[in-house]
Design an enzyme around this catalytic site. Sequence first.
Site, PDB file in Angstrom:
ATOM      1  N   LEU A  58      49.125  36.551  42.349  1.00  0.00           N
ATOM      2  CA  LEU A  58      50.282  35.970  43.000  1.00  0.00           C
ATOM      3  C   LEU A  58      51.443  36.955  42.916  1.00  0.00           C
ATOM      4  O   LEU A  58      51.591  37.668  41.922  1.00  0.00           O
ATOM      5  CB  LEU A  58      50.702  34.656  42.318  1.00  0.00           C
ATOM      6  CG  LEU A  58      49.691  33.498  42.317  1.00  0.00           C
ATOM      7  CD1 LEU A  58      50.228  32.333  41.503  1.00  0.00           C
ATOM      8  CD2 LEU A  58      49.346  33.061  43.731  1.00  0.00           C
ATOM      9  N   ASP A  59      52.267  37.016  43.960  1.00  0.00           N
ATOM     10  CA  ASP A  59      53.450  37.853  43.924  1.00  0.00           C
ATOM     11  C   ASP A  59      54.358  37.448  42.768  1.00  0.00           C
ATOM     12  O   ASP A  59      54.347  36.294  42.325  1.00  0.00           O
ATOM     13  CB  ASP A  59      54.256  37.718  45.226  1.00  0.00           C
ATOM     14  CG  ASP A  59      53.587  38.384  46.421  1.00  0.00           C
ATOM     15  OD1 ASP A  59      52.612  39.130  46.218  1.00  0.00           O
ATOM     16  OD2 ASP A  59      54.051  38.154  47.555  1.00  0.00           O
ATOM     17  N   LYS A  60      55.191  38.378  42.336  1.00  0.00           N
ATOM     18  CA  LYS A  60      56.141  38.095  41.260  1.00  0.00           C
ATOM     19  C   LYS A  60      57.005  36.885  41.585  1.00  0.00           C
ATOM     20  O   LYS A  60      57.267  36.045  40.719  1.00  0.00           O
ATOM     21  CB  LYS A  60      57.032  39.320  41.014  1.00  0.00           C
ATOM     22  CG  LYS A  60      58.054  39.133  39.899  1.00  0.00           C
ATOM     23  CD  LYS A  60      58.872  40.394  39.670  1.00  0.00           C
ATOM     24  CE  LYS A  60      59.873  40.190  38.528  1.00  0.00           C
ATOM     25  NZ  LYS A  60      60.648  41.428  38.244  1.00  0.00           N
ATOM     26  N   THR A  62      56.328  34.317  43.374  1.00  0.00           N
ATOM     27  CA  THR A  62      55.569  33.099  43.657  1.00  0.00           C
ATOM     28  C   THR A  62      55.190  32.387  42.366  1.00  0.00           C
ATOM     29  O   THR A  62      54.732  33.011  41.412  1.00  0.00           O
ATOM     30  CB  THR A  62      54.289  33.437  44.442  1.00  0.00           C
ATOM     31  OG1 THR A  62      54.647  34.188  45.608  1.00  0.00           O
ATOM     32  CG2 THR A  62      53.547  32.185  44.866  1.00  0.00           C
TER      33      THR A  62
END
Length: 223
Positions: A58-60, A62
């Site tokens: 997951l993106d930072k 998110t």
Amino acid sequence: MSSARLPNMLLDVVHDAGDWLALYKPAGINMHSEDGEAGIVVLASQQLGHELFPVHRLDKVTSGLLLMAKTSAAAARLSKLFAEHRIQKFYIALSTAKPAKKQGWIKGDMAKGRNGSWLLKRTLENPAITRFITHLDEASGRRLFLLMPKTGKTHQLRVALKSLGSPIEGDSRYGGSPADRTYLHAFALQWQDEDGLHQLTALPQSGKWPELPQSWKQPWSDA
């Protein structure tokens, strides 16, 4: 395990299945250690007392459900399921801007832009594919999105919503309106594994989110 600084927080284990577990990833934490700050892989491994293997990312910015394996065999099995798109993923997002359409598909190849950003192209050689539906929260005027990515490209959902004219609230990289966080959350996962059917959900723990429509609370029923 790592000399990186460990944030002062306890991670929430949503589900423990023996050889894998589902964690709640808070927004603002990287997957891996960066600039001296421990990522969630190190933090979870340290907190739970054994090495964990991430099987997706997951993106930072998110938050939400993150699967990690406890063994290399489980990591290989789950990674294969993700690679074959056999794990259904459901995200929720918020925008203050009206989308070009209320539901449907967003498809297109993705190309690198400037400063780490990505662009959605009209070509379909190896496209990012996302299904979406929307709901207007009458009280706030904000648009709630249920996103069902069929591929797993970098920044896929953030770029997809920008392409609709509805950048995610708080996502300054892609033109979202200012907010206390980036309003993108990994809400649910569903898949069939060797030990049965798994259906997991986790509501956001930070930010000011409107109530989800009742039909979204078990999103796989309409997937």
